[in-house]
Design an enzyme around this catalytic site. Sequence first.
Site, PDB file in Angstrom:
ATOM      1  N   TYR A  94      10.327 -24.584   5.548  1.00  0.00           N
ATOM      2  CA  TYR A  94       8.939 -24.756   5.123  1.00  0.00           C
ATOM      3  C   TYR A  94       8.757 -25.975   4.240  1.00  0.00           C
ATOM      4  O   TYR A  94       9.731 -26.598   3.809  1.00  0.00           O
ATOM      5  CB  TYR A  94       8.448 -23.494   4.401  1.00  0.00           C
ATOM      6  CG  TYR A  94       8.948 -23.331   2.979  1.00  0.00           C
ATOM      7  CD1 TYR A  94      10.268 -22.977   2.715  1.00  0.00           C
ATOM      8  CD2 TYR A  94       8.105 -23.545   1.902  1.00  0.00           C
ATOM      9  CE1 TYR A  94      10.722 -22.831   1.411  1.00  0.00           C
ATOM     10  CE2 TYR A  94       8.556 -23.401   0.581  1.00  0.00           C
ATOM     11  CZ  TYR A  94       9.865 -23.045   0.346  1.00  0.00           C
ATOM     12  OH  TYR A  94      10.302 -22.915  -0.944  1.00  0.00           O
ATOM     13  N   ARG A 149      11.481 -34.639   4.855  1.00  0.00           N
ATOM     14  CA  ARG A 149      12.338 -33.528   4.419  1.00  0.00           C
ATOM     15  C   ARG A 149      12.265 -32.362   5.405  1.00  0.00           C
ATOM     16  O   ARG A 149      13.272 -31.701   5.677  1.00  0.00           O
ATOM     17  CB  ARG A 149      11.970 -33.069   3.014  1.00  0.00           C
ATOM     18  CG  ARG A 149      12.919 -31.991   2.501  1.00  0.00           C
ATOM     19  CD  ARG A 149      12.674 -31.623   1.067  1.00  0.00           C
ATOM     20  NE  ARG A 149      11.346 -31.055   0.880  1.00  0.00           N
ATOM     21  CZ  ARG A 149      10.803 -30.795  -0.305  1.00  0.00           C
ATOM     22  NH1 ARG A 149      11.469 -31.064  -1.411  1.00  0.00           N
ATOM     23  NH2 ARG A 149       9.592 -30.281  -0.399  1.00  0.00           N
ATOM     24  N   ARG A 195      16.472  -9.684  18.918  1.00  0.00           N
ATOM     25  CA  ARG A 195      17.225  -9.878  17.682  1.00  0.00           C
ATOM     26  C   ARG A 195      18.718 -10.081  17.958  1.00  0.00           C
ATOM     27  O   ARG A 195      19.366  -9.231  18.592  1.00  0.00           O
ATOM     28  CB  ARG A 195      17.036  -8.676  16.741  1.00  0.00           C
ATOM     29  CG  ARG A 195      17.689  -8.904  15.386  1.00  0.00           C
ATOM     30  CD  ARG A 195      17.468  -7.743  14.420  1.00  0.00           C
ATOM     31  NE  ARG A 195      18.121  -7.995  13.153  1.00  0.00           N
ATOM     32  CZ  ARG A 195      19.425  -7.827  12.925  1.00  0.00           C
ATOM     33  NH1 ARG A 195      20.208  -7.357  13.872  1.00  0.00           N
ATOM     34  NH2 ARG A 195      19.932  -8.113  11.744  1.00  0.00           N
ATOM     35  N   HIS A 208      22.097 -12.581  15.989  1.00  0.00           N
ATOM     36  CA  HIS A 208      22.388 -13.625  14.997  1.00  0.00           C
ATOM     37  C   HIS A 208      22.521 -14.994  15.647  1.00  0.00           C
ATOM     38  O   HIS A 208      22.152 -16.007  15.071  1.00  0.00           O
ATOM     39  CB  HIS A 208      23.659 -13.288  14.213  1.00  0.00           C
ATOM     40  CG  HIS A 208      23.471 -12.171  13.229  1.00  0.00           C
ATOM     41  ND1 HIS A 208      23.169 -10.887  13.617  1.00  0.00           N
ATOM     42  CD2 HIS A 208      23.534 -12.142  11.879  1.00  0.00           C
ATOM     43  CE1 HIS A 208      23.046 -10.121  12.545  1.00  0.00           C
ATOM     44  NE2 HIS A 208      23.257 -10.866  11.478  1.00  0.00           N
ATOM     45  N   LYS A 242      15.259 -26.574   2.929  1.00  0.00           N
ATOM     46  CA  LYS A 242      14.128 -25.817   2.374  1.00  0.00           C
ATOM     47  C   LYS A 242      13.855 -24.619   3.290  1.00  0.00           C
ATOM     48  O   LYS A 242      12.912 -24.623   4.098  1.00  0.00           O
ATOM     49  CB  LYS A 242      12.906 -26.727   2.209  1.00  0.00           C
ATOM     50  CG  LYS A 242      11.886 -26.178   1.198  1.00  0.00           C
ATOM     51  CD  LYS A 242      10.937 -27.254   0.725  1.00  0.00           C
ATOM     52  CE  LYS A 242       9.788 -26.721  -0.110  1.00  0.00           C
ATOM     53  NZ  LYS A 242      10.175 -26.029  -1.332  1.00  0.00           N
ATOM     54  N   GLU A 296      19.490 -26.601 -10.404  1.00  0.00           N
ATOM     55  CA  GLU A 296      18.045 -26.854 -10.445  1.00  0.00           C
ATOM     56  C   GLU A 296      17.357 -25.590 -10.960  1.00  0.00           C
ATOM     57  O   GLU A 296      18.005 -24.693 -11.474  1.00  0.00           O
ATOM     58  CB  GLU A 296      17.536 -27.245  -9.050  1.00  0.00           C
ATOM     59  CG  GLU A 296      17.798 -26.187  -7.988  1.00  0.00           C
ATOM     60  CD  GLU A 296      17.272 -26.550  -6.607  1.00  0.00           C
ATOM     61  OE1 GLU A 296      16.379 -27.416  -6.477  1.00  0.00           O
ATOM     62  OE2 GLU A 296      17.754 -25.934  -5.630  1.00  0.00           O
ATOM     63  N   LEU A 318      17.695 -28.800  -3.933  1.00  0.00           N
ATOM     64  CA  LEU A 318      16.697 -29.279  -2.986  1.00  0.00           C
ATOM     65  C   LEU A 318      16.364 -30.731  -3.343  1.00  0.00           C
ATOM     66  O   LEU A 318      16.142 -31.037  -4.520  1.00  0.00           O
ATOM     67  CB  LEU A 318      15.423 -28.423  -3.098  1.00  0.00           C
ATOM     68  CG  LEU A 318      14.366 -28.766  -2.057  1.00  0.00           C
ATOM     69  CD1 LEU A 318      14.749 -28.193  -0.706  1.00  0.00           C
ATOM     70  CD2 LEU A 318      13.000 -28.230  -2.477  1.00  0.00           C
TER      71      LEU A 318
HETATM   72  N1  PDD Z   1       9.188 -25.287  -4.294  1.00  0.00           N
HETATM   73  N2  PDD Z   1      13.796 -26.737  -5.935  1.00  0.00           N
HETATM   74  C1  PDD Z   1      13.360 -25.573  -5.442  1.00  0.00           C
HETATM   75  C2  PDD Z   1      14.324 -24.460  -5.284  1.00  0.00           C
HETATM   76  C3  PDD Z   1      11.995 -25.433  -5.073  1.00  0.00           C
HETATM   77  O1  PDD Z   1      11.556 -24.267  -4.545  1.00  0.00           O
HETATM   78  C4  PDD Z   1      11.098 -26.515  -5.267  1.00  0.00           C
HETATM   79  C5  PDD Z   1       9.648 -26.430  -4.926  1.00  0.00           C
HETATM   80  C6  PDD Z   1      11.614 -27.704  -5.811  1.00  0.00           C
HETATM   81  C7  PDD Z   1      10.735 -28.912  -6.021  1.00  0.00           C
HETATM   82  O2  PDD Z   1      10.518 -29.597  -4.812  1.00  0.00           O
HETATM   83  P1  PDD Z   1       9.197 -30.470  -4.574  1.00  0.00           P
HETATM   84  O3  PDD Z   1       9.132 -31.436  -5.686  1.00  0.00           O
HETATM   85  O4  PDD Z   1       9.451 -31.122  -3.270  1.00  0.00           O
HETATM   86  O5  PDD Z   1       8.026 -29.519  -4.563  1.00  0.00           O
HETATM   87  C8  PDD Z   1      12.971 -27.787  -6.126  1.00  0.00           C
HETATM   88  C9  PDD Z   1       7.875 -25.166  -3.731  1.00  0.00           C
HETATM   89  C10 PDD Z   1       6.759 -25.819  -4.469  1.00  0.00           C
HETATM   90  C11 PDD Z   1       7.614 -23.722  -3.358  1.00  0.00           C
HETATM   91  O6  PDD Z   1       8.564 -23.104  -2.893  1.00  0.00           O
HETATM   92  O7  PDD Z   1       6.485 -23.234  -3.478  1.00  0.00           O
END
Ligand code: PDD
Length: 283
Positions: A32, A51, A99, A101, A146, A178, A202
């Site tokens: 996403y 990304r 379903r 894996h 992501k 992070e 991320l």
């Molecule tokens: N999440 N790290 C993680 C684990 C995150 O979920 C996010 C942002 C970031 C920051 O990434 P960016 O600057 O590209 O938004 C770092 C989004 C906003 C969410 O899951 O809603």
Amino acid sequence: MKQVYLNGTFLPADEAKVSVFDRGFLLGDGVYEVIPVYNGHCFQLTGHLARLEQSLAGVRMNNPLSQAAWQKMIEALVDKNGGGDQSIYLQVTRGVAPRDHVFPVGVTPTAFAMSNPLVAVPEKYKIEGIAAITLPDIRWQNCDIKAITLLPNSMLRQQAQDQGAQEAILIRDGHLTEGAVSNVFIVKQGHIFTSPKTTEVLPGITRELVIELAAQADMPCVEQEVSETALRSADEIWVTSSTKEILPVTILDDVPVGIGKPGAVWQQMNALYQHYKQNVAAG
Ligand code: PDD
């Protein structure tokens, strides 16, 4: 009625339906993006779409749309939902299959996009800063993807919430990775540091912009591993994300960070960021 995008069509949100056999639903098999929109203009769209491409490649999924087609669709979705400020959510799952894996062959991915309200960052957070707690990073080893599989992040963020904090800052093997929903920067003696781009973090779009803005303003900013000790002795800590921008953390594990107020380097960086954002909003 809010309009969403599903597999090539725009339709009212309550008419959008996905099969219970979708691998996103059964296996969390999808990726996403979250893209802020200011005054009808998408913020850092190219970076978000790049990304998305990387996340799809990381889970061996084909991108159902070209970059140009994504852009056209997102711009149309923003218009259909009244322009202004929005938060666009995109999701691609591997699609509908019995379903198993093992990845199915010849299945069409499910592509979905919706507009959510972009909740303005509370002024209080910028004046006083936010509280964060540290927690062990319990997530998997592919945090650069992501993925929609957010149960660990959700559990960590909830633990922060339960303790009256706005974010959980994650520690793995004695160093900072992070946040549960953000990237993390620290400032020590005027120098800015953030974790390097590895599979532990991320590659945040906001993180990238902060690094670029720092370079343009000759603010020293280094991508290198930050030890837990360095985190705890930092003069400033910031968390960054597309929806929260750059927030100063002024309390970490109940202990004040630096002077216990948003720091001077954060003030400077936030001003640069707000200026950049205003230019985007002005088109
Ligand atoms: N999440 N790290 C993680 C684990 C995150 O979920 C996010 C942002 C970031 C920051 O990434 P960016 O600057 O590209 O938004 C770092 C989004 C906003 C969410 O899951 O809603």
